[in-house]
Design a protein around this motif. Structure first.
Motif, PDB file in Angstrom:
ATOM      1  N   PHE A   1       0.859  -1.188   0.000  1.00  0.00           N
ATOM      2  CA  PHE A   1       0.000   0.000   0.000  1.00  0.00           C
ATOM      3  C   PHE A   1       0.893   1.236   0.000  1.00  0.00           C
ATOM      4  N   VAL A   2       0.325   2.336  -0.465  1.00  0.00           N
ATOM      5  CA  VAL A   2       1.125   3.539  -0.697  1.00  0.00           C
ATOM      6  C   VAL A   2       1.172   4.404   0.570  1.00  0.00           C
ATOM      7  N   ARG A   3       2.386   4.672   1.046  1.00  0.00           N
ATOM      8  CA  ARG A   3       2.536   5.482   2.256  1.00  0.00           C
ATOM      9  C   ARG A   3       2.405   6.963   1.903  1.00  0.00           C
ATOM     10  N   ARG A   4       2.099   7.746   2.891  1.00  0.00           N
ATOM     11  CA  ARG A   4       1.833   9.174   2.631  1.00  0.00           C
ATOM     12  C   ARG A   4       3.021   9.881   1.974  1.00  0.00           C
ATOM     13  N   ASP A   5       4.239   9.623   2.451  1.00  0.00           N
ATOM     14  CA  ASP A   5       5.391  10.318   1.875  1.00  0.00           C
ATOM     15  C   ASP A   5       5.698   9.825   0.456  1.00  0.00           C
ATOM     16  N   GLU A   6       5.315   8.570   0.196  1.00  0.00           N
ATOM     17  CA  GLU A   6       5.499   8.004  -1.144  1.00  0.00           C
ATOM     18  C   GLU A   6       4.558   8.715  -2.121  1.00  0.00           C
ATOM     19  N   LEU A   7       3.348   8.924  -1.660  1.00  0.00           N
ATOM     20  CA  LEU A   7       2.352   9.608  -2.478  1.00  0.00           C
ATOM     21  C   LEU A   7       2.816  11.034  -2.788  1.00  0.00           C
ATOM     22  N   ARG A   8       3.350  11.692  -1.762  1.00  0.00           N
ATOM     23  CA  ARG A   8       3.813  13.069  -1.964  1.00  0.00           C
ATOM     24  C   ARG A   8       4.936  13.097  -3.005  1.00  0.00           C
ATOM     25  N   ALA A   9       5.880  12.172  -2.855  1.00  0.00           N
ATOM     26  CA  ALA A   9       7.016  12.140  -3.790  1.00  0.00           C
ATOM     27  C   ALA A   9       6.534  11.856  -5.217  1.00  0.00           C
ATOM     28  N   ALA A  10       5.506  11.015  -5.340  1.00  0.00           N
ATOM     29  CA  ALA A  10       4.981  10.693  -6.678  1.00  0.00           C
ATOM     30  C   ALA A  10       4.353  11.930  -7.306  1.00  0.00           C
ATOM     31  N   TRP A  11       3.591  12.668  -6.521  1.00  0.00           N
ATOM     32  CA  TRP A  11       2.973  13.891  -7.068  1.00  0.00           C
ATOM     33  C   TRP A  11       4.022  14.950  -7.369  1.00  0.00           C
ATOM     34  N   GLU A  12       5.078  14.992  -6.576  1.00  0.00           N
ATOM     35  CA  GLU A  12       6.132  15.990  -6.840  1.00  0.00           C
ATOM     36  C   GLU A  12       6.731  15.779  -8.231  1.00  0.00           C
ATOM     37  N   ILE A  13       6.827  14.526  -8.652  1.00  0.00           N
ATOM     38  CA  ILE A  13       7.407  14.240  -9.977  1.00  0.00           C
ATOM     39  C   ILE A  13       6.490  14.757 -11.086  1.00  0.00           C
ATOM     40  N   PHE A  14       5.184  14.506 -10.942  1.00  0.00           N
ATOM     41  CA  PHE A  14       4.293  14.767 -12.086  1.00  0.00           C
ATOM     42  C   PHE A  14       3.551  16.101 -12.057  1.00  0.00           C
ATOM     43  N   THR A  15       3.476  16.753 -10.901  1.00  0.00           N
ATOM     44  CA  THR A  15       2.661  17.973 -10.841  1.00  0.00           C
ATOM     45  C   THR A  15       3.118  19.068 -11.814  1.00  0.00           C
ATOM     46  N   PRO A  16       4.429  19.355 -11.938  1.00  0.00           N
ATOM     47  CA  PRO A  16       4.802  20.417 -12.889  1.00  0.00           C
ATOM     48  C   PRO A  16       4.347  20.099 -14.321  1.00  0.00           C
ATOM     49  N   LEU A  17       4.484  18.845 -14.737  1.00  0.00           N
ATOM     50  CA  LEU A  17       4.042  18.448 -16.079  1.00  0.00           C
ATOM     51  C   LEU A  17       2.521  18.580 -16.204  1.00  0.00           C
ATOM     52  N   LEU A  18       1.809  18.123 -15.193  1.00  0.00           N
ATOM     53  CA  LEU A  18       0.343  18.197 -15.240  1.00  0.00           C
ATOM     54  C   LEU A  18      -0.132  19.651 -15.302  1.00  0.00           C
ATOM     55  N   ASN A  19       0.571  20.526 -14.596  1.00  0.00           N
ATOM     56  CA  ASN A  19       0.194  21.945 -14.655  1.00  0.00           C
ATOM     57  C   ASN A  19       0.313  22.476 -16.082  1.00  0.00           C
ATOM     58  N   GLN A  20       1.363  22.061 -16.759  1.00  0.00           N
ATOM     59  CA  GLN A  20       1.568  22.524 -18.147  1.00  0.00           C
ATOM     60  C   GLN A  20       0.464  21.995 -19.065  1.00  0.00           C
ATOM     61  N   ILE A  21       0.014  20.769 -18.795  1.00  0.00           N
ATOM     62  CA  ILE A  21      -1.062  20.203 -19.631  1.00  0.00           C
ATOM     63  C   ILE A  21      -2.373  20.919 -19.303  1.00  0.00           C
ATOM     64  N   ASP A  22      -2.644  21.093 -18.010  1.00  0.00           N
ATOM     65  CA  ASP A  22      -3.901  21.743 -17.610  1.00  0.00           C
ATOM     66  C   ASP A  22      -3.959  23.180 -18.128  1.00  0.00           C
ATOM     67  N   ASP A  23      -2.798  23.833 -18.213  1.00  0.00           N
ATOM     68  CA  ASP A  23      -2.772  25.220 -18.712  1.00  0.00           C
ATOM     69  C   ASP A  23      -2.758  25.280 -20.244  1.00  0.00           C
ATOM     70  N   GLY A  24      -2.760  24.148 -20.885  1.00  0.00           N
ATOM     71  CA  GLY A  24      -2.803  24.119 -22.354  1.00  0.00           C
ATOM     72  C   GLY A  24      -1.459  24.388 -23.009  1.00  0.00           C
ATOM     73  N   VAL A  25      -0.366  24.422 -22.229  1.00  0.00           N
ATOM     74  CA  VAL A  25       0.961  24.666 -22.813  1.00  0.00           C
ATOM     75  C   VAL A  25       1.374  23.441 -23.647  1.00  0.00           C
ATOM     76  N   LEU A  26       1.072  22.272 -23.113  1.00  0.00           N
ATOM     77  CA  LEU A  26       1.373  21.024 -23.844  1.00  0.00           C
ATOM     78  C   LEU A  26       0.071  20.474 -24.400  1.00  0.00           C
ATOM     79  N   LYS A  27       0.106  20.104 -25.667  1.00  0.00           N
ATOM     80  CA  LYS A  27      -1.139  19.608 -26.272  1.00  0.00           C
ATOM     81  C   LYS A  27      -0.962  18.172 -26.762  1.00  0.00           C
TER      82      LYS A  27
END
Ligand code: NDP
Ligand code: BG6
Length: 526
Positions: A464-490
């Motif tokens: 099962f996924v521990r809280r700090d593991e979850l945080r580290a996983a989101w840290e990797i992908f959040t900047p990329l996801l922000n770019q997609i959500d903002d329409g920078v990456l299509k």
């Protein structure tokens, strides 16, 4: 021991686990799990019992556990809870319809009836005390009927619900449905993905749940961690001398972790459009697999030691470069009326992760996932570097690869260069093949959910996924996801039933992956 393609099979195909006299060890004790009581009355509460996940995954997993004797009718009761106003009998009949499909054997149907008798339904809202008080009353009655003293019971809550209601449901459980004392029993909560949408929402959710429950009570489920070959990864890596010296940047050129589905998002368009393939598959399922492929050896098999190593490797991942990302959206995705007509949501993504540590510096980990592609499979493909001083012209045959097929048809195979059988001295590419269907003929591979629910009952948090593991996983992908959500990456368009955008294969080649040409595999016959 060979097949017409030159395939070498590492064991007789006619063996089951028993017949082949395999010595197997259980490591439950060594894992030093939770330590709280694992006996006594057990109440399993499925919240969101009227929903799709509950019907297709949770209740079937509980039935299989019951069928195999892991849930005993003299101590277990199952409660369904949801807003829909139906009776217990109606829920049972719904489940009977689903669970009896394809079953004709009367003994099986008998088991099913016995299982369904264990289920009681309680209707109530997800934020009102009334429903949860009623639920608590029902659980308590069940506990007293089993002569359980106050507090000697085990209560497992499975949240098969949209994440938006997790905080209020958890508050209600905390206020009205807790087991009375953790010394003589327990309360555990299984939480489904998605755990948030990005770093901040995930952290907010974790904080809300963390105020109500200790980390050891929370089981964040990622069903990929319950798959047979995913569970095998650490064993293969750390229990075999073969792999120890090879598993590093000196020998491995690139690693692919691939998820493909040959159907689109039909029926789930609304949900999917809000999340997209990175949040749905890559940030969780593929990243968990990535951790197990790339982490260092844990100090022991204790869940915390294993999870410590997973966190470390996640924290060593470098920021994703936009030029190492290809996104796609299949043609026709937006025809679904639950999907926004201007949707920028990717249904396909290839993302290269790079790890900044001694073992992996310079080795690309290519994570690829897509919907509506040409096949359904999930696999890990470890491609080795070329042989130095190549006197046999191995390069012509293709590189060595170690492939772990997670599904369908679970298998591990090593592609390697051998002498072509015959008078000529020439080489071909062949494989050492461990196909589970052939090797373990009588073994039924359990469903991921079955295993993970059993782990929760046993208090084993390894998968099962521990809280700090979850945080580290989101840290990797959040900047990329922000770019997609903002329409920078299509996302680039691709045809349903294709391999996805061609740019993804170009990225693969750029990252160093070399496709093996002219290799033909002839499946062994039983
Ligand atoms: P595949 O031929 O399925 O794939 C080889 C690799 O090539 C995959 O990583 C695939 O990626 C990639 N690929 C395919 N087309 C392209 C392209 N145009 N450009 C770039 N990359 C591409 O697997 P194998 O070579 O390992 O094996 C061949 C067949 O033999 C497979 O069907 C395999 O399942 C089977 N086999 C089965 C065994 C078993 O069951 N035990 C043992 C040995 C082989 P992607 O995933 O993205 O398509
Ligand atoms: C789920 C995703 O987590 O996993 C789905 O939300 C996906 O989109 C599913 O289809 C795949 O699971 P499996 O076990 O069939 O590979």
């Amino acid at each position: 021991m060979s097949n017409p393609s030159g395939g070498l099979h590492i064991a007789s195909r006619n063996n089951s686990l028993e017949r082949s006299n395999i010595h197997s060890e259980s490591f439950l004790e060594e894992r030093d799990i939770d330590g709280t009581p694992e006996t006594g009355c057990l109440s399993i509460v499925v919240l969101g019992a009227s929903g799709d996940l509950a019907k297709k995954k949770t209740f079937p997993a509980l039935f299989h556990l019951f069928r195999q004797g892991f849930l005993q009718s003299n101590e277990v009761h199952i409660f369904g809870y949801a807003r829909t106003k139906i009776s217990s009998e109606e829920l049972r009949e719904r489940l009977r319809g689903y669970l009896s499909k394809g079953k004709e054997d009367s003994a099986e149907l008998d088991y099913l009836s016995k299982f369904l008798q264990l289920i009681k339904y309680v209707s109530g809202s997800y934020d009102g005390e009334e429903g949860f008080q009623l639920l608590n009353k029902e659980i308590s009655e069940h506990e007293s009927s089993k002569n359980t003293q106050l507090g000697t019971s085990r209560r497992l809550f499975y949240l098969a619900l949209p994440p938006s209601v997790y905080p209020s449901v958890c508050r209600m459980i905390r206020n009205y449905c807790m087991n009375q004392s953790d010394l003589t029993g327990w309360t555990r909560i299984i939480v489904e993905k998605p755990f948030g949408k990005d770093l901040s929402s995930a952290e907010e959710l974790s904080a809300q749940l963390g105020e109500l429950f200790d980390e050891k009570q929370l089981y964040r489920i990622d069903h990929y961690l319950g798959k047979e070959l995913v569970q095998n990864l650490l064993v293969v890596r750390f229990a075999n001398r073969f792999f120890l010296p090879l598993w590093n940047r000196d020998n491995i050129d690139n690693v692919q972790i691939v998820f493909r589905e040959d159907f689109g998002t039909e029926g789930r368009g609304g949900y999917f459009d809000e999340y997209g393939i990175i949040r749905d598959i890559i940030q969780n399922h593929l990243l968990q697999v990535f951790c197990l492929v790339a982490m260092e050896k844990p100090v022991s098999l204790k869940p915390e030691h294993i999870r410590d190593e997973k966190v470390k490797v996640l924290q060593s991942v470098l920021p994703i470069k936009l030029e190492e990302v290809v996104l796609g959206q299949y043609d026709g995705y937006k025809d679904d009326e639950t999907v926004s007509p201007n949707s920028n949501t990717p249904t396909f993504a290839t993302v290269v992760l790079r790890i900044h540590n001694e073992r992996w510096e310079g080795v690309p980990f290519i994570l690829k996932a897509g919907k509506a592609l040409n096949s359904r499979k999930a696999e890990i493909r470890v491609q080795f570097k070329e042989v130095p001083g190549d006197i046999y012209k191995c390069q012509q045959q293709g590189r060595n690869e170690f492939v772990i097929r997670l599904q369908p048809l679970e298998a591990m195979y090593m592609k390697l260069t051998v002498k072509k059988p015959g008078l000529e001295m020439s080489t071909i590419q062949s494989e050492l093949d461990l196909s589970y269907k052939q090797r373990y003929q009588d073994v039924v591979i359990p469903e991921a959910y079955e295993r993970l629910i059993l782990d929760t009952i046993r208090g084993d948090q390894q998968h099962f996924v521990r809280r700090d593991e979850l945080r580290a996983a989101w840290e990797i992908f959040t900047p990329l996801l922000n770019q997609i959500d903002d329409g920078v990456l299509k996302p680039l368009p691709y045809k349903p039933g294709s391999r996805g955008p061609v740019e993804a294969d170009e990225l693969l080649a750029k990252a160093g992956y070399q496709q093996t040409h002219d290799y033909i595999w002839i499946p062994p016959t039983l």
